[in-house]
Design a protein around this motif. Structure first.
Motif, PDB file in Angstrom:
ATOM      1  N   MET A 191       0.820  -1.197   0.000  1.00  0.00           N
ATOM      2  CA  MET A 191       0.000   0.000   0.000  1.00  0.00           C
ATOM      3  C   MET A 191       0.862   1.258   0.000  1.00  0.00           C
ATOM      4  N   ALA A 192       1.846   1.291   0.880  1.00  0.00           N
ATOM      5  CA  ALA A 192       2.658   2.495   1.028  1.00  0.00           C
ATOM      6  C   ALA A 192       3.451   2.802  -0.228  1.00  0.00           C
ATOM      7  N   LEU A 193       4.044   1.781  -0.834  1.00  0.00           N
ATOM      8  CA  LEU A 193       4.837   2.002  -2.039  1.00  0.00           C
ATOM      9  C   LEU A 193       3.981   2.461  -3.210  1.00  0.00           C
ATOM     10  N   ARG A 194       2.711   2.130  -3.194  1.00  0.00           N
ATOM     11  CA  ARG A 194       1.819   2.569  -4.261  1.00  0.00           C
ATOM     12  C   ARG A 194       1.092   3.863  -3.914  1.00  0.00           C
ATOM     13  N   GLY A 195       1.563   4.538  -2.900  1.00  0.00           N
ATOM     14  CA  GLY A 195       1.075   5.884  -2.616  1.00  0.00           C
ATOM     15  C   GLY A 195      -0.146   5.971  -1.737  1.00  0.00           C
ATOM     16  N   VAL A 196      -0.628   4.854  -1.205  1.00  0.00           N
ATOM     17  CA  VAL A 196      -1.800   4.902  -0.330  1.00  0.00           C
ATOM     18  C   VAL A 196      -1.448   5.685   0.937  1.00  0.00           C
ATOM     19  N   ASN A 197      -2.266   6.669   1.262  1.00  0.00           N
ATOM     20  CA  ASN A 197      -2.012   7.458   2.473  1.00  0.00           C
ATOM     21  C   ASN A 197      -3.250   7.631   3.348  1.00  0.00           C
ATOM     22  N   LEU A 198      -4.318   6.907   3.027  1.00  0.00           N
ATOM     23  CA  LEU A 198      -5.537   6.937   3.833  1.00  0.00           C
ATOM     24  C   LEU A 198      -6.194   5.566   3.705  1.00  0.00           C
ATOM     25  N   ALA A 199      -6.414   4.890   4.848  1.00  0.00           N
ATOM     26  CA  ALA A 199      -6.902   3.514   4.765  1.00  0.00           C
ATOM     27  C   ALA A 199      -7.733   3.147   5.981  1.00  0.00           C
ATOM     28  N   LEU A 200      -8.720   2.279   5.748  1.00  0.00           N
ATOM     29  CA  LEU A 200      -9.525   1.746   6.854  1.00  0.00           C
ATOM     30  C   LEU A 200      -8.657   0.931   7.806  1.00  0.00           C
ATOM     31  N   ALA A 201      -8.977   0.989   9.083  1.00  0.00           N
ATOM     32  CA  ALA A 201      -8.243   0.223  10.098  1.00  0.00           C
ATOM     33  C   ALA A 201      -9.256  -0.398  11.059  1.00  0.00           C
ATOM     34  N   TRP A 202      -9.925  -1.453  10.597  1.00  0.00           N
ATOM     35  CA  TRP A 202     -11.016  -2.084  11.334  1.00  0.00           C
ATOM     36  C   TRP A 202     -10.554  -3.175  12.290  1.00  0.00           C
ATOM     37  N   ILE A 203      -9.354  -3.693  12.104  1.00  0.00           N
ATOM     38  CA  ILE A 203      -8.940  -4.897  12.822  1.00  0.00           C
ATOM     39  C   ILE A 203      -8.958  -4.652  14.343  1.00  0.00           C
ATOM     40  N   GLY A 204      -9.497  -5.623  15.071  1.00  0.00           N
ATOM     41  CA  GLY A 204      -9.473  -5.554  16.530  1.00  0.00           C
ATOM     42  C   GLY A 204     -10.552  -4.720  17.176  1.00  0.00           C
ATOM     43  N   VAL A 205     -11.498  -4.189  16.375  1.00  0.00           N
ATOM     44  CA  VAL A 205     -12.508  -3.293  16.939  1.00  0.00           C
ATOM     45  C   VAL A 205     -13.462  -4.036  17.877  1.00  0.00           C
ATOM     46  N   GLU A 206     -13.523  -5.362  17.778  1.00  0.00           N
ATOM     47  CA  GLU A 206     -14.410  -6.117  18.670  1.00  0.00           C
ATOM     48  C   GLU A 206     -14.043  -5.898  20.134  1.00  0.00           C
ATOM     49  N   LYS A 207     -12.770  -5.697  20.411  1.00  0.00           N
ATOM     50  CA  LYS A 207     -12.373  -5.409  21.792  1.00  0.00           C
ATOM     51  C   LYS A 207     -13.008  -4.115  22.270  1.00  0.00           C
ATOM     52  N   VAL A 208     -13.075  -3.137  21.388  1.00  0.00           N
ATOM     53  CA  VAL A 208     -13.668  -1.850  21.753  1.00  0.00           C
ATOM     54  C   VAL A 208     -15.161  -2.023  22.012  1.00  0.00           C
ATOM     55  N   PHE A 209     -15.837  -2.722  21.115  1.00  0.00           N
ATOM     56  CA  PHE A 209     -17.260  -2.992  21.325  1.00  0.00           C
ATOM     57  C   PHE A 209     -17.496  -3.685  22.668  1.00  0.00           C
ATOM     58  N   ILE A 210     -16.740  -4.735  22.917  1.00  0.00           N
ATOM     59  CA  ILE A 210     -16.932  -5.529  24.131  1.00  0.00           C
ATOM     60  C   ILE A 210     -16.652  -4.694  25.374  1.00  0.00           C
ATOM     61  N   ASP A 211     -15.556  -3.934  25.359  1.00  0.00           N
ATOM     62  CA  ASP A 211     -15.222  -3.108  26.525  1.00  0.00           C
ATOM     63  C   ASP A 211     -16.303  -2.067  26.804  1.00  0.00           C
ATOM     64  N   VAL A 212     -16.783  -1.416  25.753  1.00  0.00           N
ATOM     65  CA  VAL A 212     -17.816  -0.390  25.933  1.00  0.00           C
ATOM     66  C   VAL A 212     -19.124  -1.017  26.404  1.00  0.00           C
ATOM     67  N   PHE A 213     -19.498  -2.132  25.819  1.00  0.00           N
ATOM     68  CA  PHE A 213     -20.732  -2.793  26.232  1.00  0.00           C
ATOM     69  C   PHE A 213     -20.650  -3.288  27.679  1.00  0.00           C
ATOM     70  N   HIS A 214     -19.495  -3.780  28.085  1.00  0.00           N
ATOM     71  CA  HIS A 214     -19.314  -4.161  29.488  1.00  0.00           C
ATOM     72  C   HIS A 214     -19.430  -2.944  30.396  1.00  0.00           C
ATOM     73  N   GLU A 215     -18.849  -1.857  29.938  1.00  0.00           N
ATOM     74  CA  GLU A 215     -18.821  -0.646  30.754  1.00  0.00           C
ATOM     75  C   GLU A 215     -20.220  -0.118  31.048  1.00  0.00           C
TER      76      GLU A 215
END
Length: 748
Positions: A155-179
């Motif tokens: 991605m970087a070598l082909r000039g990508v400079n804006l990208a989705l970063a979804w990985i691991g978001v389940e931890k955020v959901f779970i932590d917030v829902f527990h909270e």
């Protein structure tokens, strides 16, 4: 072309944000060279020279040779430096990094080519965007850090400079829902399995079939996300993190008895148990409360790495009402909650809904919904399918909101040689010339697949103010692909495909074509399909055969090509396409014999040819691990050994039934060894057996499919500690076998 958008000052602060966090502004670029070109760590000089100005700024780079024998690369951002490095390596040294075959950058010559004149580049758009939300399920559901490292460097070598970063978001959901007081059982009823999480994020489905998502996997994914975010920063890629979309477990009213809730429509026949997601109305103060918790949690976990937040509420989910005031109020309240959580927030939204449900999303409704965000710079729209169904034109450039021209190209990671070179080059440049609010080009394929040249083309178009000359582009791409400029048959083969296979202009079939061999067998309804999963072959099949002959001839002219991983990949891919195209005629012969009430012997004879072709195809695919089922299953099992059987079930279900009862069966089909040989071939054999035993007057597709579904379900529930493809590994021997089989089947 320079374009100044006073309302888009946020772009200036975001571009190059990663570089400023390092002790050395060029550290990320230098680290990539150490990873990929260790023999050339002292061969390059990198100089970061940020642009001065305000508003919307494009990237620039200059590559030159120094008096002391080094290659000097100057650029305005980290992304610009990496783009200049890639331009030099691919164009001058004929080496590159690839999706499936990995990096061959280390094969750059010991003495790097000296430039007679500098290479200069200037982007025509400030952003080169990457990923579709569903790519995280279709492609990277089970990726390791090694996979991500290769991906991010690509991605970087082909000039990508804006990208989705979804990985691991389940931890955020779970932590917030527990909270807020939800328990594990309530949360587990909401979160989907690993191969289907993207549609859980969209609010299309909820819960899981075949088991619950293990917390150990959630933790491992979060650890992976930390590495991904860090590497993105090093490489000048601004991550887009997920905001809270409003979808919640159904028992949310237990902890908030007075909360205002609505229910999404049933999605793709999944029923009310696995679909019809519950969501908090943005008018309710609890929506803003959870939004703040959700964003603050990520800021605590990752630091202040971005102000871009992806949020899709109505992706294939129709709003409760089409009333203009209602739509305006929904978006306005969503925006208000987002800005309360992050005052600098930019709401990133896939504009797919405007295309996929155009009967609902009329222009006045789109304008009302987008009008709920009073400051244009607070939103960024992704025109997700711009090469085939552009929305920017009918919406007057999304009524002034910044937007990105995106190439979708394929659905479900389906495999088939296909492209739209004219639409990708000419139409994207026309958009830059015509729209005052376009800010980027992007790749939004549902799954990464074998048409890599089409994705490279758009990312390179981001650096050209004129439509790229595709004839020259294909020639240069082939040189880098095979690290050679000597074998004319390589160029001839690709040139045959360029104006034909890769130049579909008939939008009745608007994405990668699906072969009928991957569809539930039937005596009708398979041929001539159009739309997203069109089965109509949009080119003269003889062209594909002739091009394949040239590609094979190249290997015979230079036997070292058979050891080149890119040549191996392409030879298998093109052979696959020739065989797949041939399946159609065998199918027609079978159905024709059946409709004429031919004897069971004739039907079985013609059916045997059809199944034989599938077995031959399976043997060809087995020669390259990139065309095998085994890695997909093995990666799934390895991603969490404590729940390996559940993960294998997810992997098998996604590429076959896509749902517990085949709700969107064959949507994400793949032409993989092991899948063709044990799944598709068996389905077609059962179909042949059914035809041989059933008179045309008694034919019952529903009855056949119901019986077949029992077998398909059992196939998806198989488990194994290791999948092994048994077959010939020498591609030349397999091709000889394929040619012989092909000749016998078609009496050549």
């Amino acid at each position: 072309m320079m374009r100044v958008l006073k309302a888009c000052a946020w772009l200036l602060t975001a571009v190059g944000v990663a570089a400023s966090s390092h002790q050395s502004p060029t550290e990320g670029v230098e680290s990539l060279v150490k990873r990929r070109l260790p023999q050339h760590v002292d061969s390059f000089e990198f100089v970061l020279e940020p642009s001065h100005g305000s508003g919307l700024l494009n990237d620039t780079y200059t590559v030159s040779s120094t008096n002391n024998g080094k290659v000097r690369i100057e650029g305005t951002t980290t992304s610009a430096l990496l783009s200049g490095l890639h331009k030099y390596l691919s164009g001058e040294a004929n080496v590159d990094i690839w999706w499936f075959t990995g990096s061959q950058l280390h094969q750059a010559p010991k003495t790097l080519p000296k430039l007679k004149v500098p290479i200069k580049g200037s982007s025509v758009v400030p952003y080169r965007y990457y990923w579709n939300t569903v790519t995280t399920s279709y492609t990277s559901a089970f990726w390791s850090w090694e996979d991500w490292e290769t991906q991010l460097d690509w991605m970087a070598l082909r000039g990508v400079n804006l990208a989705l970063a979804w990985i691991g978001v389940e931890k955020v959901f779970i932590d917030v829902f527990h909270e807020i007081g939800l328990n594990d059982e309530e949360i587990d009823s909401f979160i989907s399995g690993p191969a289907f999480l993207a549609w859980n994020h969209f609010g299309n489905i909820q819960g899981s079939w075949g088991g619950s998502l293990p917390r150990s996997w959630v933790d491992e994914q979060f650890s992976l996300q930390l590495k991904i975010i860090t590497r993105m920063q090093e490489l000048g890629i601004t991550p887009i993190l997920p905001a809270f979309p409003g979808f919640v477990p159904r028992n949310i009213s237990r902890v908030f008895p007075d909360i205002s809730l609505s229910m999404s429509p049933v999605w793709s026949d999944f029923g009310t148990t696995l679909s019809a997601d519950t969501y908090i109305n943005p008018f309710d103060p609890r929506f803003a409360q959870l939004q703040k918790l959700f964003i603050n949690k990520q800021q605590e976990l990752y630091g202040n790495v971005t102000n871009f937040w992806t949020l899709d509420q109505f992706n294939e989910n129709r709003p409760l009402s089409g009333d203009l005031d209602y739509l305006r109020n929904v978006s306005h309240n969503t925006w208000t909650a987002l800005k309360a959580a992050d005052p600098e927030a930019v709401w990133v939204m896939q504009a797919w809904l405007f295309s996929s449900d155009s009967s609902f999303w009329t222009n006045d409704r789109i304008e009302a919904f987008l009008g709920g965000i009073p400051d244009n710079s607070d939103m960024l729209l992704l025109d997700l399918f711009a090469e085939s169904a552009p929305q920017w034109q009918r919406t007057d450039s999304f009524y002034g909101k910044p937007w990105i021209w995106c190439e979708l190209h394929d659905y479900g990671g389906n495999m088939g040689l296909y492209g739209q070179i004219e639409n990708v080059t000419i139409n994207s440049v026309d958009a830059v010339r015509s729209s005052d609010s376009i800010v980027g080009f992007g790749l939004t394929m549902e799954g990464q697949e074998g048409n890599e040249i089409m994705y490279d083309l758009l990312l390179d178009q981001a650096w050209s103010p004129k439509p790229i000359d595709t004839e020259t582009y294909f020639h240069d791409w082939v040189s880098a692909r095979y690290s050679t400029e000597k074998i004319q048959s390589l160029y001839k083969g690709w040139e045959m495909l360029r104006p034909t296979v890769f130049n579909n202009t008939n939008m009745t079939v608007n994405a990668v074509q699906k072969s009928i061999l991957e569809l539930t067998p039937s005596i009708s309804g398979l041929l001539g399909r159009t739309g997203h999963h069109g089965t109509t072959i949009m080119y003269d099949q003889a062209v594909m055969v002739d091009a394949w002959s040239e590609l094979f001839k190249a290997g015979l002219q230079d036997l070292t090509l058979f050891k080149n991983p890119n040549y191996q990949y392409d030879l298998v891919d093109w052979t696959r396409q020739v065989l797949v195209n041939s399946f159609e005629d065998l199918y027609k012969d079978l159905v024709d014999a059946y409709n004429k009430s031919s004897s069971a012997t004739v039907i079985r004879s013609r059916g045997a040819k059809l199944v034989s072709l599938l077995k031959t195809l399976d043997a060809v695919l087995a020669t390259d691990e990139n065309f095998q089922l085994a890695p997909w299953i093995e990666q799934a099992r390895a991603s969490d050994p404590s729940a390996a059987d559940f993960f294998e079930f997810n992997a098998r279900n996604q590429i076959t039934l896509w749902g517990p009862q085949g709700q969107i069966e064959d949507y994400a089909s793949k032409q993989w060894a092991g899948l063709v040989g044990t799944y598709y071939a068996e389905r077609w054999q059962q179909f042949v057996d059914y035809l041989a035993a059933t008179k045309p007057a008694s034919y019952n597709q529903t009855a056949f499919h119901e019986k077949l579904l029992i077998w398909e379900t059992a196939w998806g529930q198989q488990t194994s500690t290791r999948i092994v493809n048994v077959g010939v590994t020498d591609i030349r021997s397999v091709l000889d076998m394929a040619l012989k089989s092909w000749g016998e089947l078609f009496k050549l």
